[in-house]
Design a protein around this motif. Structure first.
Motif, PDB file in Angstrom:
ATOM      1  N   PRO A 127       0.750  -1.237  -0.158  1.00 59.11           N
ATOM      2  CA  PRO A 127       0.432   0.176   0.283  1.00 59.11           C
ATOM      3  C   PRO A 127       0.837   1.182  -0.088  1.00 59.11           C
ATOM      4  CG  PRO A 127      -0.862  -2.303   1.736  1.00 59.11           C
ATOM      5  CD  PRO A 127       0.570  -2.154   1.100  1.00 59.11           C
ATOM      6  N   THR A 128       1.685   1.331   0.611  1.00 58.22           N
ATOM      7  CA  THR A 128       2.934   2.643   0.924  1.00 58.22           C
ATOM      8  C   THR A 128       3.005   2.417  -0.246  1.00 58.22           C
ATOM      9  OG1 THR A 128       4.797   1.392   1.365  1.00 58.22           O
ATOM     10  CG2 THR A 128       3.072   2.730   3.339  1.00 58.22           C
ATOM     11  N   PHE A 129       3.618   2.094  -1.582  1.00 61.44           N
ATOM     12  CA  PHE A 129       3.609   2.300  -2.874  1.00 61.44           C
ATOM     13  C   PHE A 129       3.096   3.058  -4.022  1.00 61.44           C
ATOM     14  CE2 PHE A 129       7.224  -0.524  -0.315  1.00 61.44           C
ATOM     15  CZ  PHE A 129       8.513   0.089  -0.978  1.00 61.44           C
ATOM     16  N   ASN A 130       2.028   2.803  -3.176  1.00 65.49           N
ATOM     17  CA  ASN A 130       0.768   3.121  -4.405  1.00 65.49           C
ATOM     18  C   ASN A 130       0.312   4.184  -3.964  1.00 65.49           C
ATOM     19  OD1 ASN A 130       0.429   0.359  -6.437  1.00 65.49           O
ATOM     20  ND2 ASN A 130       0.527   0.234  -3.988  1.00 65.49           N
ATOM     21  N   MET A 131       0.403   4.665  -5.138  1.00 63.84           N
ATOM     22  CA  MET A 131      -0.521   6.926  -5.473  1.00 63.84           C
ATOM     23  C   MET A 131      -1.702   6.742  -4.830  1.00 63.84           C
ATOM     24  SD  MET A 131       0.425  10.108  -4.223  1.00 63.84           S
ATOM     25  CE  MET A 131      -0.060  11.819  -4.456  1.00 63.84           C
ATOM     26  N   VAL A 132      -2.672   7.000  -4.533  1.00 64.65           N
ATOM     27  CA  VAL A 132      -4.266   7.359  -4.925  1.00 64.65           C
ATOM     28  C   VAL A 132      -4.871   8.674  -4.582  1.00 64.65           C
ATOM     29  CG1 VAL A 132      -6.806   7.105  -3.227  1.00 64.65           C
ATOM     30  CG2 VAL A 132      -4.709   5.811  -3.185  1.00 64.65           C
ATOM     31  N   THR A 133      -5.029   9.488  -5.743  1.00 63.26           N
ATOM     32  CA  THR A 133      -5.211  10.970  -6.209  1.00 63.26           C
ATOM     33  C   THR A 133      -6.743  10.471  -6.621  1.00 63.26           C
ATOM     34  OG1 THR A 133      -5.565  10.414  -8.667  1.00 63.26           O
ATOM     35  CG2 THR A 133      -3.243  11.227  -7.188  1.00 63.26           C
ATOM     36  N   LEU A 134      -7.217  11.810  -6.206  1.00 63.48           N
ATOM     37  CA  LEU A 134      -8.429  11.963  -6.217  1.00 63.48           C
ATOM     38  C   LEU A 134      -9.209  13.149  -7.293  1.00 63.48           C
ATOM     39  CD1 LEU A 134     -11.911  11.747  -5.292  1.00 63.48           C
ATOM     40  CD2 LEU A 134     -12.096  13.733  -3.535  1.00 63.48           C
ATOM     41  N   ASN A 135      -9.563  12.516  -8.086  1.00 66.19           N
ATOM     42  CA  ASN A 135      -9.659  13.591  -9.848  1.00 66.19           C
ATOM     43  C   ASN A 135      -8.260  14.682  -9.702  1.00 66.19           C
ATOM     44  OD1 ASN A 135     -12.487  12.925  -9.639  1.00 66.19           O
ATOM     45  ND2 ASN A 135     -12.836  14.780  -8.006  1.00 66.19           N
ATOM     46  N   ALA A 164      -3.971  15.527  -5.078  1.00 62.94           N
ATOM     47  CA  ALA A 164      -2.550  14.301  -3.882  1.00 62.94           C
ATOM     48  C   ALA A 164      -3.931  14.234  -3.071  1.00 62.94           C
ATOM     49  CB  ALA A 164      -1.982  14.444  -3.807  1.00 62.94           C
ATOM     50  N   MET A 165      -4.501  13.065  -2.252  1.00 64.12           N
ATOM     51  CA  MET A 165      -4.870  12.531  -0.978  1.00 64.12           C
ATOM     52  C   MET A 165      -4.220  12.173   0.237  1.00 64.12           C
ATOM     53  SD  MET A 165      -8.074  10.376  -2.355  1.00 64.12           S
ATOM     54  CE  MET A 165      -8.925  10.790  -1.280  1.00 64.12           C
ATOM     55  N   PRO A 166      -4.491  13.929   0.973  1.00 60.99           N
ATOM     56  CA  PRO A 166      -3.854  13.381   2.462  1.00 60.99           C
ATOM     57  C   PRO A 166      -4.387  12.173   2.984  1.00 60.99           C
ATOM     58  CG  PRO A 166      -5.342  15.207   2.744  1.00 60.99           C
ATOM     59  CD  PRO A 166      -5.288  14.817   0.750  1.00 60.99           C
ATOM     60  N   GLY A 221      -1.922   6.010  21.419  1.00 65.06           N
ATOM     61  CA  GLY A 221      -2.570   6.831  20.756  1.00 65.06           C
ATOM     62  C   GLY A 221      -1.435   7.974  19.986  1.00 65.06           C
ATOM     63  N   HIS A 222      -2.199   8.416  18.947  1.00 62.47           N
ATOM     64  CA  HIS A 222      -1.354   9.690  18.498  1.00 62.47           C
ATOM     65  C   HIS A 222      -2.211  10.277  17.351  1.00 62.47           C
ATOM     66  CE1 HIS A 222       1.730   6.988  18.494  1.00 62.47           C
ATOM     67  NE2 HIS A 222       1.771   6.298  17.570  1.00 62.47           N
ATOM     68  N   ASP A 223      -2.658  11.078  17.591  1.00 57.89           N
ATOM     69  CA  ASP A 223      -3.112  12.871  17.045  1.00 57.89           C
ATOM     70  C   ASP A 223      -2.344  13.350  15.981  1.00 57.89           C
ATOM     71  OD1 ASP A 223      -4.371  14.669  16.334  1.00 57.89           O
ATOM     72  OD2 ASP A 223      -4.483  16.213  18.415  1.00 57.89           O
ATOM     73  N   ILE A 224      -2.787  12.888  14.729  1.00 60.10           N
ATOM     74  CA  ILE A 224      -2.263  12.898  13.809  1.00 60.10           C
ATOM     75  C   ILE A 224      -2.758  13.671  12.474  1.00 60.10           C
ATOM     76  CG2 ILE A 224      -1.076  11.884  11.475  1.00 60.10           C
ATOM     77  CD1 ILE A 224      -0.633   8.879  13.011  1.00 60.10           C
ATOM     78  N   GLU A 225      -2.340  14.871  11.727  1.00 62.66           N
ATOM     79  CA  GLU A 225      -3.435  15.969  10.945  1.00 62.66           C
ATOM     80  C   GLU A 225      -2.021  15.896   9.980  1.00 62.66           C
ATOM     81  OE1 GLU A 225      -4.012  20.875  10.641  1.00 62.66           O
ATOM     82  OE2 GLU A 225      -4.504  19.647  12.655  1.00 62.66           O
ATOM     83  N   ASN A 226      -2.451  15.478   8.515  1.00 64.12           N
ATOM     84  CA  ASN A 226      -1.571  15.590   7.501  1.00 64.12           C
ATOM     85  C   ASN A 226      -2.105  16.943   6.432  1.00 64.12           C
ATOM     86  OD1 ASN A 226      -0.897  13.217   5.135  1.00 64.12           O
ATOM     87  ND2 ASN A 226      -0.308  15.085   5.105  1.00 64.12           N
ATOM     88  N   ASN A 227      -1.535  17.774   6.310  1.00 66.03           N
ATOM     89  CA  ASN A 227      -2.388  18.734   5.133  1.00 66.03           C
ATOM     90  C   ASN A 227      -1.574  18.922   4.327  1.00 66.03           C
ATOM     91  OD1 ASN A 227      -1.552  22.062   4.903  1.00 66.03           O
ATOM     92  ND2 ASN A 227      -4.246  21.748   5.062  1.00 66.03           N
ATOM     93  N   ILE A 228      -2.179  18.862   3.161  1.00 61.28           N
ATOM     94  CA  ILE A 228      -1.823  19.457   1.690  1.00 61.28           C
ATOM     95  C   ILE A 228      -1.980  20.612   1.178  1.00 61.28           C
ATOM     96  CG2 ILE A 228      -1.038  18.052  -0.673  1.00 61.28           C
ATOM     97  CD1 ILE A 228      -1.554  15.957   0.816  1.00 61.28           C
ATOM     98  N   LYS A 229      -1.286  21.846   1.101  1.00 66.02           N
ATOM     99  CA  LYS A 229      -1.318  22.784   0.261  1.00 66.02           C
ATOM    100  C   LYS A 229      -0.944  22.733  -0.784  1.00 66.02           C
ATOM    101  CE  LYS A 229      -2.339  26.110   4.456  1.00 66.02           C
ATOM    102  NZ  LYS A 229      -2.181  24.895   5.519  1.00 66.02           N
TER     103      LYS A 229
END
Length: 956
Positions: free
Chosen positions: A112-120, A123-125, A467-475
């Motif tokens: 899974p980590t070797f595959n890129m997923v995009t929405l239209n 890049a998807m966070p 536990g982890h509070d994780i935030e992934n932001n893409i601009k």
């Protein structure tokens, strides 16, 4: 022949939202075959299974490079109830499952980590927490997407200059709709009842609703799309688990008989002892919401402005109840090894039973805001500008994601002898009897009528929170153009673009551990023991524990909170920022050679990435000897927080060349070369040093990241031959080879780790002093802390490094056939992969291995005629390496064994507008099993059961 182009306007629909951010509710009744430009947008009207497969075949046929696709069968109807389940029908695509739902995809043997997923095209966070099966990486979780909200999926197996980088295996693009594409008013409504056969404590039937409204106004100048989907699911997962196999050679486990060890590949005399064992059930309550708003404005026929918001909410609460025991590292553990070194009959006298009450919580919020402007400058030039700000956050309120309370036979009442037997059965048999030996670890005499499964025989043991509070932001912003050559030359068009991506990943880590012996009011916690039926679907399941512990984790954990019994470590923060500037140019040519039409796509992508990684951690003041099995870090007073910041970066050129030759009518040969990359997991980049294991006598383990890691890069060759002998019917055969550089592996460094005073941490268990061990972490006994005379702890620190190059190759075979006008048809495909990075179980110093590498196959039969649609699908995946680490055993592998699943779907068009549906998932109730280095090194056996859905769809 003119190829369909990627519609840059379509790329602007809803931005890359993490985890589930697809437009909601329903798919459009038309599917847009997207390749490269708005002007050449090809619209294919589809309806039903046959129409969907015809559309997918046309996309495959007309694409440059190697592309496979799935399109919706109708508005709101995708082939499977789970998007990942649909993707696995594509040749070369396999999936991982979490609680019987597809959650991640592997493509051509790349995990899974070797595959890129995009929405239209965006890049998807993504974000995850410890209580999910995803882990902390960049892998997208398809479990969070409602299949009803997706109109199409394209799997690009070869790289493109104008495509977002990140996928060595493939780039998976999810397509949704916009109001201008749907045109006139459309309203869709869907209602399903989900019946999960495993459910015990929740509702036997849970609802799933979806709806979409789309319309255009003012003579097509304005458009609006509103969509929503909500899905509830209650289920139970039963499992038999072992958290890991500890490798030893007699330094820790001194009572093991290794005389049978005869594997010539094991000259070091290593053997493996199971760490802990449990039988458990877990009750899951899950809610998934997706929603989308898209507004479009066209002031004239040349300009289209699109504003979009896409969001999702995913909440899951899991109550897990365990009955088990631990094998502790002392001389009371005995057993005999087999020829490979597996301890096949571990025994431990004078021990305890352990009962766990675990509450896991996953809360994920995803929000994306986007703006796109598409401008047709002239008949030969179109320009597009796109910008989006997308965020995925898990545990946004800082909630604990995993709260575990362990209740055990008290430590001063070790009246149980425990053991396991690893035979040819699916699960090991359990040995747990009241002791008769009474050595120094078990007081005598035995209490009258002693029953280890009675409430009066148990007490609190330990509590662990994490536990982890994780935030992934893409601009991200991009400016792109497509110039069409209207002359008669071979050059048909040129695409170009520039852009910038700011990728931010922040992790807030929480961990707490406390000993809670003799402080819980056991009789008032609602605990009970009942006869156990868990494991009945596995051979050997009748030889597990005779009874099962039962509890409400919420009640038990609240008692721990009310008693103020938790000692939590200071919070640590990891932050990774990647800023990537890109520019590309790509050209399409159409020509002939010896009357053979040839289509050529050539391009190059330039990327420059700057990496900044920082960690803020509090250094421990000392180490505390807590028990014979545990050493804990101690944090006293304030201060000791340090911040490490490191920088790195790299520049990449990613060229591609695609040749498509129409050798004869309907017979295509393709050749593709591309260079692709995959960036390392963010946890491998963060510079902090984290202590992961402290046990008296060892092991002493820690990890540290490296921001200077280079991305994995791959030079890819693809060859394929495709024969489209009838509409919707084809035969295809392909060969691929990938030359991968910069494989990231783990190096081991032996060194000390400093505490808050700047001096190396010392081992308080090496020569125990009177009164030790001591479990009081709040006010520890000074004698049980590390003192200046104690030896310095030498840690094995695991550090990721770019280590090796490797090759992966394979073949893909597929047939899709429509049996004339009978309504019957079939899909059959098979993928075989192999590589130089397969895990070698006889190597004890292997640093690089490729997860997800496995063969796979699909067999689908369907009928589609006169408003009746029936589809039966069987998917098979061979065994594969899931992970190179076990939970309690770093550097020990996890293998998932071969698995096959049978699904079906049936629908009937009651009227032109109303359709009745019935679906079944895993109808034969297949189970899964995982093992370690050797097959008898049991890790897990999981039972999921079947799931059915019945519903109605309405389209107006």
């Amino acid at each position: 022949m003119k190829k369909p182009k990627i519609d840059f306007r379509q790329n602007m629909i809803s931005g890359a939202v993490a985890l589930a951010l697809v437009g909601i509710a329903s798919s459009p009744s038309t599917v847009f075959a997207q390749e490269d430009s708005a002007d050449d947008l090809e619209i294919i009207s589809v309806s039903g299974i046959r129409g969907s497969l015809l559309s997918s075949a046309n996309i495959k046929r007309e694409s440059s490079g190697v592309v496979d696709a799935i399109t919706a069968e109708d508005i709101g109807k995708f082939p499977d109830t789970n998007l990942a389940e649909s993707l696995q029908r594509i040749t070369g695509v396999s999936i991982d499952r979490s609680n019987n739902e597809g959650n991640q995809v592997s493509v051509r043997g790349f995990g899974p980590t070797f595959n890129m997923v995009t929405l239209n095209g965006r890049a998807m966070p993504t974000s995850s927490t410890l209580s999910t099966d995803v882990g902390i990486n960049r892998a997208f979780n398809f479990q969070h997407i409602a299949a009803e909200v997706v109109s199409g999926v394209q799997v690009f197996k070869t790289g493109k200059a104008d495509m977002t980088s990140g996928g060595i295996g493939a780039t998976v693009n999810l397509s949704t709709a916009k109001p201008f594409q749907l045109g006139e008013q459309k309203i869709t409504l869907g209602l399903k009842g989900i019946a999960d056969t495993t459910n015990v404590t929740g509702n036997d039937i849970t609802p799933e609703v979806s709806g979409l409204y789309s319309n255009v106004f003012a003579d097509g100048k304005f458009g609006i799309l509103l969509a929503y989907a909500n899905s509830l699911r209650d289920s139970r997962k039963e499992a038999v688990i072992n958290d890991g196999w500890l490798r030893d050679n007699g330094s820790v486990y001194t009572g093991i008989d290794s005389s049978n060890l005869s594997n010539p590949n094991n000259p070091g005399g290593f053997y493996w002892v199971p760490r802990n064992f449990a039988v458990e059930y877990g009750d899951h309550e899950r809610e998934r919401e997706n929603f989308q708003v898209v507004g479009q404005f066209a002031p004239n026929e040349d300009i289209t402005v699109t504003l979009d918001y896409t969001g999702s909410r995913f909440d899951e609460e899991i109550d897990r109840i365990q009955t088990g025991f631990w094998f502790d590292s002392d001389v009371n553990t005995v057993g005999t090894v087999d020829a490979n070194g597996t301890v096949i009959n571990p025994r431990h006298t004078n021990h305890r039973l352990n009962f766990g009450a675990i509450r896991q919580l996953v809360e994920t919020e995803n929000d994306s805001y986007g703006l796109n402007v598409d401008w047709t400058v002239s008949d030969t030039l179109t320009l597009a500008f796109d910008i989006h700000d997308s965020t995925s956050q898990t545990q946004p309120g800082g909630q604990i994601s995993e709260f575990t309370t362990v209740i055990s036979t008290p430590p001063d009442q070790r009246y149980v002898d425990i053991g396991l037997d690893f035979t040819d059965n699916d699960v090991p048999s359990v040995f747990a009897e009241v002791t008769r030996t009474f050595d120094e670890n078990a007081p005598a005499p035995l209490p009258a009528n002693y029953d280890p499964y009675a409430l009066e025989s148990i007490d609190g043991d330990v509590v662990v929170i994490r536990g982890h509070d994780i935030e992934n932001n893409i601009k991200e912003w991009s400016f792109s153009g497509d110039w069409l050559n209207d002359s008669d030359s071979a050059l048909s068009n040129i695409r170009f673009g520039v852009g910038n991506t700011d990728y931010q990943f922040d992790i807030t880590r929480r961990f707490g551990f406390s000993v809670i012996y003799n402080v819980l009011d056991i009789p008032n916690l609602g605990l009970s023991f009942t006869p156990s039926t868990i494991g009945g679907n596995f051979s050997g399941g009748d030889m597990l524990f005779p009874v099962q512990f039962n509890a409400d984790p919420g009640v038990v954990n609240q008692a721990v909170v009310d008693g103020n019994l938790i000692t939590e470590n200071p919070v640590s923060l990891d932050s990774v920022q990647e800023e990537t500037f890109h520019a590309y140019i790509a050209m399409d040519f159409e020509t002939e050679f010896n009357d053979i039409p040839i289509n050529i796509n050539v391009g190059v992508r330039y990327e420059d990435t700057d990496v900044t990684a920082s960690s803020n951690t509090t250094l421990p003041t000392n180490l505390l000897f807590v028990s014979d099995e545990e050493i804990r870090t101690v944090f006293q007073g304030s201060g000791g927080a340090v911040t490490d910041t490191l920088e790195g970066g790299y520049t990449e050129f990613l060229p591609n060349l695609d040749l498509s030759l129409e050798l004869k009518e309907d017979l295509f040969a393709r050749f593709s070369y591309s260079r692709t990359l995959t960036r390392s997991d963010v946890t491998a980049i963060a510079p902090s040093t984290a202590i992961t294991n402290l046990r008296p006598g060892g092991p002493f383990n820690a990890t540290q990241g490296d921001p200077n890691l280079l991305p994995y890069s791959s030079n890819n060759i693809d060859l394929s031959l495709e024969w489209y002998y009838e509409d919707g019917s084809y035969l295809s055969a392909g060969y691929f080879k990938k030359y991968v550089s910069n494989f990231i592996g783990i190096t081991n460094e032996s060194r000390t780790i400093n505490g808050a005073d700047g001096l190396p941490l010392r081992d308080p268990s090496f020569n125990p002093r009177p009164g030790c061990p001591d479990s009081n972490q709040t006010n520890p006994n000074p004698a049980c802390l590390g003192n200046p005379g104690d030896p310095e702890v030498i840690f094995n620190v695991e550090v990721p490094k770019n280590l090796e190059d490797a090759t992966v190759d394979g073949v893909e075979l597929a047939i899709q056939h429509m049996f004339g006008e009978s309504g019957f048809g079939t899909q059959i495909n098979y993928t075989a992969v192999n590589g130089s990075v397969e895990y070698d179980v006889n190597s004890f110093d292997q640093t690089v291995a490729l997860t997800g590498l496995s063969d796979s196959a699909n067999l689908v039969g369907f009928y589609d005629k006169d408003g009746i649609q029936v589809r039966v699908a069987y998917n098979w995946r061979d065994d594969f390496l899931l992970n190179t680490n076990q939970f309690h055993s770093p550097n020990e592998p996890q293998f998932t064994e071969a698995y096959g699943q049978l699904d079906f779907s049936v629908s009937y068009d009651l009227t032109d507008a109303i359709t009745l549906t019935f679906e079944g998932l895993n109808v034969t109730e297949e189970t899964t099993r995982r093992h370690g280095r050797f097959k008898n090194q049991f890790l897990a056996a999981e039972n999921f059961g079947s799931r059915f859905a019945f519903g109605v769809r309405a389209t107006f």
